[in-house]
Design a protein around this motif. Structure first.
Motif, PDB file in Angstrom:
ATOM      1  N   UNK A  18       0.839  -1.198   0.000  1.00 18.24           N
ATOM      2  CA  UNK A  18       0.000   0.000   0.000  1.00 18.24           C
ATOM      3  C   UNK A  18       0.872   1.246   0.000  1.00 18.24           C
ATOM      4  N   UNK A  19       0.325   2.308  -0.565  1.00 21.33           N
ATOM      5  CA  UNK A  19       0.960   3.626  -0.510  1.00 21.33           C
ATOM      6  C   UNK A  19      -0.006   4.592   0.154  1.00 21.33           C
ATOM      7  N   UNK A  29       5.263   4.120   2.138  1.00 21.55           N
ATOM      8  CA  UNK A  29       5.017   2.806   1.544  1.00 21.55           C
ATOM      9  C   UNK A  29       5.023   1.720   2.617  1.00 21.55           C
ATOM     10  N   UNK A  30       4.034   0.840   2.537  1.00 21.11           N
ATOM     11  CA  UNK A  30       3.871  -0.233   3.511  1.00 21.11           C
ATOM     12  C   UNK A  30       3.811  -1.569   2.784  1.00 21.11           C
ATOM     13  N   UNK A  31       4.604  -2.510   3.275  1.00 20.90           N
ATOM     14  CA  UNK A  31       4.520  -3.889   2.805  1.00 20.90           C
ATOM     15  C   UNK A  31       4.083  -4.722   4.004  1.00 20.90           C
ATOM     16  N   UNK A  32       2.934  -5.358   3.884  1.00 18.62           N
ATOM     17  CA  UNK A  32       2.405  -6.150   4.987  1.00 18.62           C
ATOM     18  C   UNK A  32       2.540  -7.625   4.652  1.00 18.62           C
ATOM     19  N   UNK A  33       3.180  -8.352   5.547  1.00 16.35           N
ATOM     20  CA  UNK A  33       3.420  -9.784   5.393  1.00 16.35           C
ATOM     21  C   UNK A  33       2.636 -10.533   6.464  1.00 16.35           C
ATOM     22  N   UNK A  34       2.113 -11.688   6.127  1.00 16.08           N
ATOM     23  CA  UNK A  34       1.435 -12.556   7.082  1.00 16.08           C
ATOM     24  C   UNK A  34       2.375 -13.728   7.343  1.00 16.08           C
ATOM     25  N   UNK A  64       9.679  -0.554  -0.334  1.00 20.42           N
ATOM     26  CA  UNK A  64       8.641  -1.583  -0.187  1.00 20.42           C
ATOM     27  C   UNK A  64       8.002  -1.942  -1.518  1.00 20.42           C
ATOM     28  N   UNK A  65       7.878  -0.977  -2.417  1.00 20.99           N
ATOM     29  CA  UNK A  65       7.276  -1.242  -3.727  1.00 20.99           C
ATOM     30  C   UNK A  65       8.099  -2.269  -4.506  1.00 20.99           C
ATOM     31  N   UNK A  66       9.421  -2.177  -4.420  1.00 19.65           N
ATOM     32  CA  UNK A  66      10.285  -3.128  -5.124  1.00 19.65           C
ATOM     33  C   UNK A  66      10.257  -4.501  -4.463  1.00 19.65           C
ATOM     34  N   UNK A  67      10.131  -4.522  -3.147  1.00 20.15           N
ATOM     35  CA  UNK A  67      10.181  -5.778  -2.410  1.00 20.15           C
ATOM     36  C   UNK A  67       8.900  -6.587  -2.524  1.00 20.15           C
ATOM     37  N   UNK A  68       7.784  -5.948  -2.894  1.00 20.62           N
ATOM     38  CA  UNK A  68       6.507  -6.674  -2.951  1.00 20.62           C
ATOM     39  C   UNK A  68       6.566  -7.859  -3.903  1.00 20.62           C
ATOM     40  N   UNK A  69       7.400  -7.760  -4.936  1.00 16.98           N
ATOM     41  CA  UNK A  69       7.541  -8.870  -5.878  1.00 16.98           C
ATOM     42  C   UNK A  69       8.610  -9.872  -5.443  1.00 16.98           C
ATOM     43  N   UNK A  70       9.461  -9.472  -4.528  1.00 21.72           N
ATOM     44  CA  UNK A  70      10.537 -10.340  -4.056  1.00 21.72           C
ATOM     45  C   UNK A  70      10.027 -11.396  -3.072  1.00 21.72           C
ATOM     46  N   UNK A 101       3.974  -7.125  14.317  1.00 18.32           N
ATOM     47  CA  UNK A 101       5.404  -6.851  14.356  1.00 18.32           C
ATOM     48  C   UNK A 101       5.682  -5.698  13.402  1.00 18.32           C
ATOM     49  N   UNK A 102       6.257  -4.632  13.918  1.00 21.60           N
ATOM     50  CA  UNK A 102       6.733  -3.528  13.086  1.00 21.60           C
ATOM     51  C   UNK A 102       8.196  -3.832  12.786  1.00 21.60           C
ATOM     52  N   UNK A 103       8.451  -4.290  11.570  1.00 21.60           N
ATOM     53  CA  UNK A 103       9.771  -4.813  11.213  1.00 21.60           C
ATOM     54  C   UNK A 103      10.762  -3.699  10.901  1.00 21.60           C
ATOM     55  N   UNK A 104      11.979  -3.886  11.349  1.00 21.49           N
ATOM     56  CA  UNK A 104      13.098  -3.047  10.925  1.00 21.49           C
ATOM     57  C   UNK A 104      13.822  -3.721   9.769  1.00 21.49           C
ATOM     58  N   UNK A 105      13.849  -5.066   9.818  1.00 22.46           N
ATOM     59  CA  UNK A 105      14.501  -5.854   8.772  1.00 22.46           C
ATOM     60  C   UNK A 105      13.718  -7.147   8.559  1.00 22.46           C
ATOM     61  N   UNK A 106      13.662  -7.570   7.285  1.00 23.70           N
ATOM     62  CA  UNK A 106      13.091  -8.874   6.953  1.00 23.70           C
ATOM     63  C   UNK A 106      14.080  -9.530   5.998  1.00 23.70           C
TER      64      UNK A 106
END
Length: 132
Positions: A18-19, A29-34, A64-70, A101-106
């Motif tokens: 999401x943006x 930019x937010x990337x949300x992972x389950x 986050x936009x680039x990582x959504x596909x990773x 969890x508010x991630x600093x690194x994944x």
């Protein structure tokens, strides 16, 4: 309430991106992972999961936009960040509590990864490429 968190688990679904508008600045930019954080315990037959749990993981970052596909469903990840408690009301106006969890690194762990392709970093105007 928050505290430090480090956990290893599997992505349970496709990441959600999401943006959010940020005035005249670039959007947030937010990337949300389950993620399912398991607790593998050795047994005679191998390993048994004891006490695992699901948690939403939020990664706020300009990339986050680039990582959504990773990140992909089923991928093994190592998450570092902090846990936070969210209080909210559902559609029936019942109070609910969620921990996230508010991630600093994944980090991506090399389990279930078929291949990795490294791409050279683009050279910005005025910079020299590696080896020049």
């Amino acid at each position: 309430m928050s505290n430090h968190f480090i956990g290893e688990g599997n992505l349970g679904s496709t990441p959600e991106y999401r943006e959010f508008p940020n005035g005249n600045d670039e959007p947030r930019r937010l990337l949300r992972l389950n993620v399912y954080f398991d607790n593998p315990v050795p047994t005679k037959e191998g390993f048994e999961d004891r006490g695992g749990f699901w948690a939403p993981v939020e990664l706020w970052h300009r990339d986050a936009e680039h990582w959504k596909d990773l990140y992909q469903k089923g991928m093994r990840v190592l998450v570092q960040g902090r846990t936070t408690r969210d209080e909210w009301e559902d559609a029936e106006e019942q109070e609910r509590v969620t921990f996230k969890v508010e991630a600093r690194r994944v980090g991506i762990l090399p389990f279930r990864v078929a291949s990795v392709m490294l791409v050279p970093k683009p050279v910005a105007d005025g910079e020299k490429a590696a080896g020049e």
